[in-house]
Design a protein around this motif. Structure first.
Motif, PDB file in Angstrom:
ATOM      1  N   CYS A 199       0.818  -1.224   0.000  1.00  0.00           N
ATOM      2  CA  CYS A 199       0.000   0.000   0.000  1.00  0.00           C
ATOM      3  C   CYS A 199       0.844   1.262   0.000  1.00  0.00           C
ATOM      4  O   CYS A 199       1.949   1.286   0.542  1.00  0.00           O
ATOM      5  N   GLU A 200       0.275   2.327  -0.593  1.00  0.00           N
ATOM      6  CA  GLU A 200       0.929   3.633  -0.557  1.00  0.00           C
ATOM      7  C   GLU A 200       0.588   4.394   0.725  1.00  0.00           C
ATOM      8  O   GLU A 200       1.436   5.061   1.300  1.00  0.00           O
ATOM      9  N   ARG A 201      -0.666   4.301   1.147  1.00  0.00           N
ATOM     10  CA  ARG A 201      -1.106   5.040   2.341  1.00  0.00           C
ATOM     11  C   ARG A 201      -1.865   4.106   3.261  1.00  0.00           C
ATOM     12  O   ARG A 201      -2.286   3.009   2.870  1.00  0.00           O
ATOM     13  N   GLY A 202      -2.070   4.568   4.500  1.00  0.00           N
ATOM     14  CA  GLY A 202      -2.809   3.741   5.440  1.00  0.00           C
ATOM     15  C   GLY A 202      -3.389   4.545   6.580  1.00  0.00           C
ATOM     16  O   GLY A 202      -3.031   5.714   6.804  1.00  0.00           O
ATOM     17  N   ALA A 203      -4.306   3.903   7.299  1.00  0.00           N
ATOM     18  CA  ALA A 203      -4.899   4.476   8.501  1.00  0.00           C
ATOM     19  C   ALA A 203      -4.688   3.490   9.645  1.00  0.00           C
ATOM     20  O   ALA A 203      -4.936   2.291   9.486  1.00  0.00           O
ATOM     21  N   ILE A 204      -4.220   3.995  10.760  1.00  0.00           N
ATOM     22  CA  ILE A 204      -4.029   3.177  11.959  1.00  0.00           C
ATOM     23  C   ILE A 204      -5.251   3.372  12.851  1.00  0.00           C
ATOM     24  O   ILE A 204      -5.619   4.509  13.174  1.00  0.00           O
ATOM     25  N   MET A 205      -5.873   2.255  13.243  1.00  0.00           N
ATOM     26  CA  MET A 205      -7.079   2.320  14.063  1.00  0.00           C
ATOM     27  C   MET A 205      -6.818   1.784  15.460  1.00  0.00           C
ATOM     28  O   MET A 205      -6.059   0.824  15.646  1.00  0.00           O
ATOM     29  N   TYR A 206      -7.451   2.422  16.436  1.00  0.00           N
ATOM     30  CA  TYR A 206      -7.361   1.984  17.830  1.00  0.00           C
ATOM     31  C   TYR A 206      -8.705   2.250  18.494  1.00  0.00           C
ATOM     32  O   TYR A 206      -9.223   3.379  18.449  1.00  0.00           O
ATOM     33  N   ALA A 207      -9.287   1.221  19.099  1.00  0.00           N
ATOM     34  CA  ALA A 207     -10.550   1.343  19.837  1.00  0.00           C
ATOM     35  C   ALA A 207     -11.643   1.998  18.990  1.00  0.00           C
ATOM     36  O   ALA A 207     -12.393   2.841  19.471  1.00  0.00           O
ATOM     37  N   GLY A 208     -11.696   1.614  17.712  1.00  0.00           N
ATOM     38  CA  GLY A 208     -12.747   2.099  16.831  1.00  0.00           C
ATOM     39  C   GLY A 208     -12.477   3.434  16.180  1.00  0.00           C
ATOM     40  O   GLY A 208     -13.275   3.903  15.368  1.00  0.00           O
ATOM     41  N   GLU A 226      -4.115   7.741  13.225  1.00  0.00           N
ATOM     42  CA  GLU A 226      -3.108   8.340  12.344  1.00  0.00           C
ATOM     43  C   GLU A 226      -3.377   7.910  10.915  1.00  0.00           C
ATOM     44  O   GLU A 226      -3.722   6.750  10.649  1.00  0.00           O
ATOM     45  N   VAL A 227      -3.216   8.854   9.984  1.00  0.00           N
ATOM     46  CA  VAL A 227      -3.335   8.602   8.555  1.00  0.00           C
ATOM     47  C   VAL A 227      -2.120   9.195   7.870  1.00  0.00           C
ATOM     48  O   VAL A 227      -1.722  10.327   8.181  1.00  0.00           O
ATOM     49  N   GLY A 228      -1.526   8.444   6.954  1.00  0.00           N
ATOM     50  CA  GLY A 228      -0.380   8.976   6.233  1.00  0.00           C
ATOM     51  C   GLY A 228       0.159   7.971   5.247  1.00  0.00           C
ATOM     52  O   GLY A 228      -0.408   6.887   5.061  1.00  0.00           O
ATOM     53  N   SER A 229       1.263   8.323   4.604  1.00  0.00           N
ATOM     54  CA  SER A 229       1.912   7.382   3.691  1.00  0.00           C
ATOM     55  C   SER A 229       2.499   6.232   4.506  1.00  0.00           C
ATOM     56  O   SER A 229       2.888   6.414   5.667  1.00  0.00           O
ATOM     57  N   MET A 230       2.557   5.057   3.909  1.00  0.00           N
ATOM     58  CA  MET A 230       3.139   3.914   4.626  1.00  0.00           C
ATOM     59  C   MET A 230       4.609   4.176   4.933  1.00  0.00           C
ATOM     60  O   MET A 230       5.129   3.709   5.949  1.00  0.00           O
ATOM     61  N   ARG A 231       5.268   4.944   4.077  1.00  0.00           N
ATOM     62  CA  ARG A 231       6.669   5.284   4.341  1.00  0.00           C
ATOM     63  C   ARG A 231       6.793   6.064   5.645  1.00  0.00           C
ATOM     64  O   ARG A 231       7.656   5.795   6.483  1.00  0.00           O
ATOM     65  N   ASP A 232       5.896   7.056   5.847  1.00  0.00           N
ATOM     66  CA  ASP A 232       5.935   7.834   7.077  1.00  0.00           C
ATOM     67  C   ASP A 232       5.477   7.020   8.281  1.00  0.00           C
ATOM     68  O   ASP A 232       6.068   7.112   9.365  1.00  0.00           O
ATOM     69  N   LEU A 233       4.416   6.244   8.105  1.00  0.00           N
ATOM     70  CA  LEU A 233       3.906   5.447   9.224  1.00  0.00           C
ATOM     71  C   LEU A 233       4.962   4.459   9.717  1.00  0.00           C
ATOM     72  O   LEU A 233       5.089   4.227  10.922  1.00  0.00           O
ATOM     73  N   VAL A 288       4.962  -0.385  15.229  1.00  0.00           N
ATOM     74  CA  VAL A 288       6.215  -0.480  14.480  1.00  0.00           C
ATOM     75  C   VAL A 288       7.302  -1.133  15.335  1.00  0.00           C
ATOM     76  O   VAL A 288       8.078  -1.973  14.855  1.00  0.00           O
ATOM     77  N   ASP A 289       7.361  -0.773  16.615  1.00  0.00           N
ATOM     78  CA  ASP A 289       8.360  -1.364  17.518  1.00  0.00           C
ATOM     79  C   ASP A 289       8.150  -2.871  17.697  1.00  0.00           C
ATOM     80  O   ASP A 289       9.082  -3.604  18.038  1.00  0.00           O
ATOM     81  N   ALA A 290       6.912  -3.333  17.497  1.00  0.00           N
ATOM     82  CA  ALA A 290       6.599  -4.747  17.698  1.00  0.00           C
ATOM     83  C   ALA A 290       6.986  -5.609  16.500  1.00  0.00           C
ATOM     84  O   ALA A 290       6.901  -6.839  16.575  1.00  0.00           O
ATOM     85  N   ILE A 291       7.426  -4.990  15.392  1.00  0.00           N
ATOM     86  CA  ILE A 291       7.822  -5.758  14.208  1.00  0.00           C
ATOM     87  C   ILE A 291       9.194  -6.371  14.456  1.00  0.00           C
ATOM     88  O   ILE A 291      10.150  -5.653  14.775  1.00  0.00           O
TER      89      ILE A 291
END
Length: 317
Positions: free
Chosen positions: A220-229, A233-240, A253-256
């Motif tokens: 993916c080029e972009r993404g949205a991170i969801m928490y508790a519904g 955060e929304v942004g490019s996957m490079r930035d995320l 990211v730290d959990a990868i």
């Protein structure tokens, strides 16, 4: 810029005996036509419910608020839902477990026939000709698949057949809900490569739902991170992946696991709120390494950052 999916303050809940349990809360998103966009987060964060809303497959006991447009059509307007002519024709869906979504009582060829008869009015011969073409697109031999039942196929073949069946309707928006979770690592990347090729060749808009940020960043080029519904955060996957802004995105990211690093991935204490749990302030505050006093009483708004990013965190206010 043409938008394939637009939500404004979209909330989705489920009617339970004790009341409505809200799984998605006031989500505002835009997905461009032809884009590969990821919805990511832990189990129970609401990403699959949001994907089901976009695909038009919410169950009857679902409750909605806000607005959702798919392919330019207003399909959710407050409590009203109307996916007639959109579901299956404009947007289509690939499930997490194709073995449970494909009918065990019909051969793959028969399933193509019934889907294409209902969505495009094709006769049996026409539907089977289309089925052969789409099975070849996903690198399956039609002669080895059409006459078989789903249980006679491997997990990877089932997933490819499900993708071919979804795309055979001619829909231009594909919602893929954890399509690799039931596969081993080798098959996961094969399916990701397949989705990348199909999107490039067909000009598809792809909404990829996953808890695996590494896979998502490969596709993916972009993404949205969801928490508790909520979207935090929304942004490019490079930035995320490279410079996450929200503390929860940093946690993911730290959990990868890092190649060659023998140390265990960094862990964070606590658990996310239970689905539907009502609490004031920021839902991540109890797990956040840098909470502010206002986090306990006021939910943060979506704050624009550089590079087209948005983050819901008081640290950036």
């Amino acid at each position: 810029m043409v938008l394939a999916v637009v939500s404004r303050g979209l909330s989705v809940g489920y009617e339970e005996p004790e009341g409505v349990v809200w799984a998605v809360r006031s989500v505002s998103l835009e997905v461009e036509e032809g884009e590969a966009f990821c919805l990511a987060g832990e189990s129970g964060c609401g990403k699959s419910t949001l994907g089901s809303a976009i695909a038009g497959i919410l169950p009857p006991h679902a409750v909605t608020r806000g607005e959702l447009r798919v392919g330019g059509r207003l399909v959710i307007d407050g409590g009203r839902r109307d996916f007639e002519g959109v579901r299956g024709r404009v947007v289509t869906y690939v499930p997490q477990n194709p073995g449970s979504s494909l009918s065990p009582y019909l051969t793959i060829g028969e399933q193509f026939y019934y889907v294409l008869k209902s969505t495009r009015g094709l006769r049996r011969g026409e539907a089977l000709a289309e089925a052969r073409e789409h099975l070849r697109r996903v690198e399956l031999d039609p002669s080895a698949v059409l006459e078989r039942y789903p249980h006679e196929l491997s997990g990877g073949m089932q997933q490819r057949a499900a993708i071919a069946l979804a795309l055979s309707t001619g829909a231009r928006i594909l919602v893929a809900d954890e399509p690799t979770s039931a596969l081993d690592a080798h098959l996961r990347f094969q399916v990701v490569e397949l989705l990348r090729r199909l999107r490039r060749e067909g000009g598809l808009t792809l909404i990829f739902i996953s808890h695996d940020l590494l896979l998502a960043s490969a596709l993916c080029e972009r993404g949205a991170i969801m928490y508790a519904g909520r979207v935090v955060e929304v942004g490019s996957m490079r930035d995320l992946m490279g410079r996450p802004a929200h503390p929860y995105t940093r946690m993911l990211v730290d959990a990868i696991p890092r190649l060659g690093d023998r140390r265990p991935p960094k862990s964070y204490p606590g658990e996310p709120p239970r689905p539907g749990e009502e609490r004031p302030g920021c839902p991540f505050r109890d797990r956040c390494p840098s909470p502010l006093s206002r986090c306990a009483v006021e939910e943060p708004p979506s704050i624009p950052l550089d590079g087209g990013r948005n983050v819901a965190c008081w640290l950036y206010a």
